[in-house]
Motif scaffolding. Structure first.
Motif, mmCIF file in Angstrom:
data_model
loop_
_atom_site.group_PDB
_atom_site.id
_atom_site.type_symbol
_atom_site.label_atom_id
_atom_site.label_comp_id
_atom_site.label_asym_id
_atom_site.label_seq_id
_atom_site.Cartn_x
_atom_site.Cartn_y
_atom_site.Cartn_z
ATOM 1 N N ALA A 113 1.551 -4.274 -6.440
ATOM 2 C CA ALA A 113 0.729 -3.346 -5.663
ATOM 3 C C ALA A 113 -0.567 -3.089 -6.420
ATOM 4 C CB ALA A 113 1.469 -2.037 -5.420
ATOM 5 N N SER A 114 -1.682 -3.490 -5.845
ATOM 6 C CA SER A 114 -2.977 -3.210 -6.483
ATOM 7 C C SER A 114 -3.403 -1.795 -6.125
ATOM 8 C CB SER A 114 -4.033 -4.209 -6.018
ATOM 9 O OG SER A 114 -4.352 -4.027 -4.656
ATOM 10 N N THR A 115 -3.923 -1.078 -7.114
ATOM 11 C CA THR A 115 -4.308 0.321 -6.887
ATOM 12 C C THR A 115 -5.773 0.569 -7.241
ATOM 13 O OG1 THR A 115 -3.500 0.931 -9.081
ATOM 14 C CG2 THR A 115 -1.974 1.200 -7.237
ATOM 15 N N ARG A 116 -6.580 -0.462 -7.107
ATOM 16 C CA ARG A 116 -8.039 -0.310 -7.278
ATOM 17 C C ARG A 116 -8.650 -1.428 -6.432
ATOM 18 N NH1 ARG A 116 -12.970 0.993 -8.272
ATOM 19 N NH2 ARG A 116 -13.517 2.374 -10.001
ATOM 20 N N ASN A 117 -9.448 -2.286 -7.031
ATOM 21 C CA ASN A 117 -10.016 -3.380 -6.257
ATOM 22 C C ASN A 117 -8.910 -4.297 -5.740
ATOM 23 O OD1 ASN A 117 -12.637 -2.512 -6.592
ATOM 24 N ND2 ASN A 117 -12.979 -3.711 -8.431
ATOM 25 N N PRO A 118 -9.014 -4.758 -4.498
ATOM 26 C CA PRO A 118 -7.897 -5.468 -3.878
ATOM 27 C C PRO A 118 -7.783 -6.943 -4.233
ATOM 28 C CG PRO A 118 -9.685 -5.231 -2.308
ATOM 29 C CD PRO A 118 -10.102 -4.475 -3.544
ATOM 30 N N TYR A 119 -8.683 -7.469 -5.052
ATOM 31 C CA TYR A 119 -8.773 -8.915 -5.250
ATOM 32 C C TYR A 119 -7.779 -9.461 -6.279
ATOM 33 C CZ TYR A 119 -13.282 -7.900 -3.052
ATOM 34 O OH TYR A 119 -14.260 -7.457 -2.198
ATOM 35 N N ASP A 120 -6.906 -8.627 -6.824
ATOM 36 C CA ASP A 120 -6.022 -9.046 -7.908
ATOM 37 C C ASP A 120 -5.157 -10.251 -7.545
ATOM 38 O OD1 ASP A 120 -7.114 -6.813 -9.045
ATOM 39 O OD2 ASP A 120 -5.281 -5.628 -9.060
ATOM 40 N N LEU A 121 -4.793 -10.376 -6.289
ATOM 41 C CA LEU A 121 -3.917 -11.468 -5.840
ATOM 42 C C LEU A 121 -4.462 -12.833 -6.235
ATOM 43 C CD1 LEU A 121 -1.453 -12.476 -4.209
ATOM 44 C CD2 LEU A 121 -2.870 -12.339 -2.148
ATOM 45 N N ASN A 122 -5.772 -12.968 -6.297
ATOM 46 C CA ASN A 122 -6.371 -14.265 -6.610
ATOM 47 C C ASN A 122 -6.006 -14.758 -8.005
ATOM 48 O OD1 ASN A 122 -7.686 -14.429 -4.115
ATOM 49 N ND2 ASN A 122 -9.420 -13.229 -4.866
ATOM 50 N N GLN A 123 -5.538 -13.866 -8.867
ATOM 51 C CA GLN A 123 -5.184 -14.263 -10.225
ATOM 52 C C GLN A 123 -3.698 -14.582 -10.387
ATOM 53 O OE1 GLN A 123 -7.968 -10.908 -11.805
ATOM 54 N NE2 GLN A 123 -7.620 -12.291 -13.513
ATOM 55 N N PHE A 124 -2.924 -14.351 -9.349
ATOM 56 C CA PHE A 124 -1.504 -14.754 -9.373
ATOM 57 C C PHE A 124 -1.047 -15.064 -7.943
ATOM 58 C CE2 PHE A 124 -2.021 -10.232 -10.691
ATOM 59 C CZ PHE A 124 -1.902 -9.638 -9.458
ATOM 60 N N PRO A 125 -1.579 -16.149 -7.359
ATOM 61 C CA PRO A 125 -1.246 -16.480 -5.966
ATOM 62 C C PRO A 125 0.225 -16.786 -5.746
ATOM 63 C CG PRO A 125 -2.448 -18.277 -7.024
ATOM 64 C CD PRO A 125 -2.531 -17.119 -7.949
ATOM 65 N N GLU A 126 0.969 -17.016 -6.842
ATOM 66 C CA GLU A 126 2.394 -17.301 -6.693
ATOM 67 C C GLU A 126 3.215 -16.079 -6.304
ATOM 68 O OE1 GLU A 126 1.722 -16.642 -11.226
ATOM 69 O OE2 GLU A 126 0.606 -17.305 -9.456
ATOM 70 N N VAL A 127 2.653 -14.894 -6.444
ATOM 71 C CA VAL A 127 3.376 -13.671 -6.077
ATOM 72 C C VAL A 127 3.686 -13.683 -4.578
ATOM 73 C CG1 VAL A 127 3.051 -11.187 -5.766
ATOM 74 C CG2 VAL A 127 2.532 -12.243 -7.969
ATOM 75 N N LYS A 128 4.910 -13.295 -4.231
ATOM 76 C CA LYS A 128 5.347 -13.414 -2.838
ATOM 77 C C LYS A 128 5.161 -12.141 -2.021
ATOM 78 C CE LYS A 128 8.694 -17.044 -3.908
ATOM 79 N NZ LYS A 128 10.134 -17.427 -3.916
ATOM 80 N N ARG A 129 5.123 -10.988 -2.685
ATOM 81 C CA ARG A 129 4.863 -9.747 -1.955
ATOM 82 C C ARG A 129 3.731 -8.997 -2.656
ATOM 83 N NH1 ARG A 129 9.670 -6.858 -2.089
ATOM 84 N NH2 ARG A 129 10.391 -7.865 -0.169
ATOM 85 N N TYR A 130 2.660 -8.752 -1.873
ATOM 86 C CA TYR A 130 1.464 -8.133 -2.441
ATOM 87 C C TYR A 130 0.963 -7.070 -1.483
ATOM 88 C CZ TYR A 130 -3.278 -7.747 -4.384
ATOM 89 O OH TYR A 130 -4.444 -7.282 -4.938
ATOM 90 N N VAL A 131 0.744 -5.870 -2.038
ATOM 91 C CA VAL A 131 0.316 -4.713 -1.251
ATOM 92 C C VAL A 131 -0.969 -4.154 -1.846
ATOM 93 C CG1 VAL A 131 1.014 -2.469 -0.322
ATOM 94 C CG2 VAL A 131 2.764 -4.181 -0.851
ATOM 95 N N CYS A 132 -1.927 -3.801 -0.976
ATOM 96 C CA CYS A 132 -3.174 -3.187 -1.428
ATOM 97 C C CYS A 132 -3.158 -1.698 -1.118
ATOM 98 C CB CYS A 132 -4.375 -3.822 -0.733
ATOM 99 S SG CYS A 132 -4.730 -5.494 -1.287
ATOM 100 N N CYS A 133 -3.527 -0.903 -2.128
ATOM 101 C CA CYS A 133 -3.570 0.560 -1.971
ATOM 102 C C CYS A 133 -4.962 1.148 -2.189
ATOM 103 C CB CYS A 133 -2.601 1.228 -2.939
ATOM 104 S SG CYS A 133 -0.906 0.684 -2.760
#
Length: 541
Positions: A481-501
């Motif tokens: 779960a990202s709790t600031r800028n939402p772009y964190d997913l780009n650094q670990f695309p293998e993650v299967k569940r990603y939530v932006c807050c």
């Protein structure tokens, strides 16, 4: 209120300066500026806030001290944008979500209602100017200073929500400030530390970056704050918009027909102070068409700016006719927003802030913002499973973020919903020891939530390392779960569940806990594009 004809040149120059100071009470620093230099306004930071009663008392004391010298009330201003950029962020007040959370929620009516709540509480504390909302369009993922301060990457979305907020503040007699003109969203340099440039052509700038400001002007925004950013399409010289007559006068005043008050961003930011100097920057800004210069911190710089403006008029560099036009706009705005209506805050203080009705509105808005971006081949969140939360504490100061200690984080929020949860805290810049401890603890859990916090252009490598190593484990039920800028997913695309807050504030964490446990459905939509696969407007709902 005095008419301009009754003001001396020093008094007129003073009206064109807003200054900050470092105290909970009226001190020699600010009193010298009010009494001797006739400043027209003050700006508060977190350093000025202890509690709501103290802040209200401070505002009243400043206005009363000012009355001894002038019958023109002070602008009392603050950057209370909401979310992660809020100078007052205690439980005493109703903390409004930040712009990107509101952009994800896509609800202009709730945005309006939230701003009404913020405005009413500010006025109770004697604050009559909010340097908000940011109308910057965050279309650069590497932007280190705007990010979640923007409603998103769409001119239409930023305009709709920005206008709702502006109209809300102004309906409550708080000056709204559209910032940072002509747009600070597509930059990769923080103007607190350096001079950035937006190199796009005029057509693109008019259609995108400037579009929300044009709408704000049409809606009658009280104040516009300048950006310390270069725009070669409008100003071929290597000077930022704040100091450019081509930007402030030719573009904003003449072409866009703006007749409200123009205020600079703080001149002590390095984009001005290191490149031009605060005193010279003040003269150049007024020369360019600004009405008010903001000098937030240092007494010597504040006095130097005022004296430089006086000398510029006396030498003929600045005309008194231009000074008069600016002061007329300032006095008109102070009268329009009833700034002479000054009362002390007495009796039942706590009951006037953070009311159940206010918190209900903010809860609705916050719950609508939680955005599930990705949810692939993962078991659902198991309410009965022991759960580990890895939480990043903000321990590092930047010009936008300040270290905060939060008691109510995701762990307590999940515990309230009956989850057997342990929370382990690391820094947003975790050390090798913190990483090793987090991973050792994670080895004992099958259900893990890693919370990430990205305050700059890229997530710190230590946070990335924790996520990647946990994600590599077989049979782990991992949520990031990202709790600031939402772009964190780009650094670990293998993650299967990603939530932006979009922020880590308590009410947002309560909303995230409800979404994870299935108590409410996620309703947010991405306000920015993360990658070609995760674009503006998408969500897993």
């Amino acid at each position: 209120m005095s008419k301009i004809v009754n003001l001396s040149l020093a008094e007129k120059i003073g009206q064109m300066v807003i200054c900050g100071f470092n105290a909970y009470t009226s001190d020699a620093h600010i009193e010298q500026l009010i009494e001797k230099h006739h400043i027209g306004g003050v700006i508060y930071f977190r350093r000025n806030y202890a509690n709501v009663q103290q802040m209200a008392d401070l505002s009243y004391a400043l206005q009363q001290f000012n009355k001894k010298n002038s019958d023109i009330p002070l602008f009392i201003s603050i950057d209370q944008e909401g979310g992660m950029v809020a100078r007052i962020d205690t439980d005493e007040v109703t903390l409004v979500p930040g712009n990107m959370s509101i952009g994800a929620a896509r609800d202009a009516q709730l945005a309006f209602e939230a701003a009404v709540i913020c405005a009413k509480e500010l006025r109770l504390m004697g604050i009559n100017v909010n340097f908000a909302p940011s109308l910057d369009i965050n279309n650069n993922p590497k932007n280190p200073v705007i990010g979640v301060r923007s409603y998103g990457e769409s001119a239409e979305l930023v305009s709709e929500l920005g206008i709702a907020t502006i109209e809300s503040y102004q309906s409550s007699d708080v000056v709204a400030t559209a910032k940072h003109f002509p747009g600070h969203g597509d930059t990769a340099v923080d103007s607190h530390y350096g001079l950035a440039s937006v190199p796009h052509d005029r057509e693109r700038l008019m259609q995108l970056e400037l579009a929300p400001f044009i709408r704000a002007i049409q809606a009658g925004v009280d104040m516009i704050m300048t950006a310390h950013v270069m725009f070669p399409a409008f100003e071929p010289g290597e000077i930022p918009a704040t100091l450019s007559r081509k930007v402030l006068h030719d573009l904003l005043r003449i072409e866009l027909k703006y007749d409200g008050v123009i205020v600079t961003d703080c001149l002590e930011m390095h984009a001005i102070s290191k490149e031009f100097g605060v005193a010279e920057g003040a003269v150049m800004a007024i020369e360019g068409g600004a009405d008010i210069v903001l000098v937030s911190h240092t007494l010597e710089e504040q006095v130097a700016a005022i004296e430089a403006l006086m000398q510029a008029v006396q030498s003929g560099r600045l005309s008194e006719e231009q000074i008069n036009a600016s002061v007329e706009r300032i006095l008109s705005l102070k009268e329009k927003r009833r700034m002479s209506d000054i009362h002390p805050l007495t009796g039942g203080v706590a009951a006037q802030f953070g009311t159940p009705e206010s918190k209900k509105v903010i809860r609705q808005l916050t719950e609508k913002s939680i955005t599930i971006v990705k949810d692939e081949d993962q078991p659902t969140f198991d309410l009965s499973a022991p759960t580990l939360v890895i939480w990043p504490e903000v321990r590092h100061h930047t010009e936008v973020d300040e270290p905060i200690e939060q008691a109510y984080t995701l762990g307590p929020a999940l515990a309230e919903l009956g989850v057997d949860v342990k929370e382990f805290r690391v820094s947003t810049h975790p050390t090798s020891e913190e990483i090793a401890s987090a991973l050792a603890l994670a080895a004992d859990y099958e259900q893990i939530v890693v919370v990430t916090y990205n305050a700059v252009s890229e997530l710190h490598e230590g946070q990335v390392s924790i996520v990647r190593q946990i994600a590599a484990r077989p049979n782990v039920n991992l949520t990031v779960a990202s709790t600031r800028n939402p772009y964190d997913l780009n650094q670990f695309p293998e993650v299967k569940r990603y939530v932006c807050c979009y922020e880590n504030r308590p009410m947002t964490m309560a909303a995230l806990a409800k979404v994870l446990t299935g108590n409410i459905a996620a309703q947010g939509k991405l306000p920015v594009t993360l990658s070609p696969d995760y674009s503006f407007g998408m969500a897993v709902n």
